[in-house]
Design an enzyme around this catalytic site. Sequence first.
Site, PDB file in Angstrom:
ATOM      1  N   GLU A 345      38.136 -33.787 -37.328  1.00  0.00           N
ATOM      2  CA  GLU A 345      39.429 -34.393 -37.612  1.00  0.00           C
ATOM      3  C   GLU A 345      40.580 -33.416 -37.413  1.00  0.00           C
ATOM      4  OE1 GLU A 345      39.635 -37.427 -37.746  1.00  0.00           O
ATOM      5  OE2 GLU A 345      37.633 -38.076 -38.317  1.00  0.00           O
ATOM      6  N   HIS A 433      35.147 -44.008 -29.322  1.00  0.00           N
ATOM      7  CA  HIS A 433      34.042 -43.277 -29.946  1.00  0.00           C
ATOM      8  C   HIS A 433      32.757 -43.378 -29.123  1.00  0.00           C
ATOM      9  CE1 HIS A 433      36.841 -44.061 -33.286  1.00  0.00           C
ATOM     10  NE2 HIS A 433      36.452 -42.875 -33.708  1.00  0.00           N
TER      11      HIS A 433
END
Length: 531
Positions: A345, A433
């Site tokens: 992240e 993703h």
Amino acid sequence: MAVTAAALVAAALTPTADAADRPTRATAIDNAADVLVARAAKLGLTSAQGTKVRDVVVDKDGAQHVRYDRTYRGLPVLGGDFVVHLASDGSYRSASRATRQAISLSSVTPALTAPKAADLAANALRAVNLGETLRKLTAKPKLVVDALHGAPKLVWQTDVVAQDSSGNPVGRTVLTDAGTGAQIDAWDTIETATGDGKSLYGGTVPLETTLSGSTYQLKDATRGNTYTGDAANKTDLCILGICISRAPSTVFTDTDNHWGTGATSDRATAAVDAQYGTDVTWDYYKNVHGRSGIAGDGKGSYNRVHYGNSYNNAFWDDSCFCMTYGDGDGTQLGPLVSLDVAGHEMSHGVTSKTAALTYSGESGGLNEATSDIFGTLVEFYAANASDAGDYLIGEKIVRSGFGRDALRYMDKPSKDGNSADYWSSSVGNLDVHYSSGVANHFAYLLAEGSGAKTINGVSYDSPTYNGSTVTGIGRAKLGAIWYRALTVYMTSSTNYAGARTATLNAARDLYGAGSAEYGAVGAAWSAVNVN
């Protein structure tokens, strides 16, 4: 003695002058400004356009790379970014451009009104959250010029956010043709995945803290004053893109400087993992790549843990320059504070400050893969026996109800049932993703090679598209090549073909065009069908 990627970079880019003689950031910007004037036409710049420096890289040998964003008649240009590459004496070498199309519009007055664009974007968010009752929904449209999707055109870029039935945030950015009202593209706004302290996943870990009076704060002055706070299971409230209230980030405190118990019953335990993940990610970028902090400016970010209710997510938010972690629902996912999730992240933050890869299509897959790659390298860098490095993403946070032992697999991405092992013309249509699988597979092959092997107790057997045998060059060189490609050559619109070029350029810079490393980069891309 261990050789870091930073050392490899230093050795490869032999300095031609002492560090004191190396151009400064300000000098590089001045040199690039001269180039912009002299080569305006070749760079596609006109009197209607403006530029703003986003990032600067100065190599050991004095070569300079200045990255710009572009405006047209005062409006931001999506895909207008470019990088000017200069020699050590400031002379022009080349440029990397997100688009080469001329930018010229007959008008910047939209036929479609802002309220109508907001309504269309709100409906787009509802469409991807079917079955959910969305509350506190707001949409903020702004006019931009879109040069990412064919001929440049005037569009509304609308950021729409809301809360789902559990009070957790959902968001989407929607591009709408300002003339016809047609949706051009859309992507998720939240980039997902997913003293000493006793952590959930990393055992007992060291922590740098701050003593305030007789109380210790979970705040690290040695790493830009990064800190971790308790979100108290609340969420942000944002209207028209402006957050009028945010979930709290009340800094954790302790009396004896021993934090957490290793169990979720102690709210400080997840905070230990989050702070540890921030520390290791900071150290990885600084010690390996020479980058001080996520933005490269020495300033720290902060963490919020216990966000929302059973929130199965973690995300980086540029607007607060912070990391936010949910606790998971306990059935599919546990608290999302594992080391590779933190590295993943926070690497979204690095990407946003450098190439700013658009979060849709093939560039979106590269954005996600960049975070998977660096999250994995952060995990290996930590060398934590309780969470040994591997090429599994999120293996610590998955629970039995998830149905497999990791979120994603870099050696053979299709093991998750959705990700692509190899490039095809339809890869850009996948969720980012899953389209990330191509670059993840490339990265694994470049570092470790093809075929069966066991690393830190995990078995891998990585195939190749063309049946070739790929010999890996190691994780340090993978990291050095990908970081240079990201910070020097990639732009917002880089696709997989562009990523091949960018990483080959990076390998050439670091090791030479005739080097084994250069050849390995080409072989690894060919092995995932990027030719």
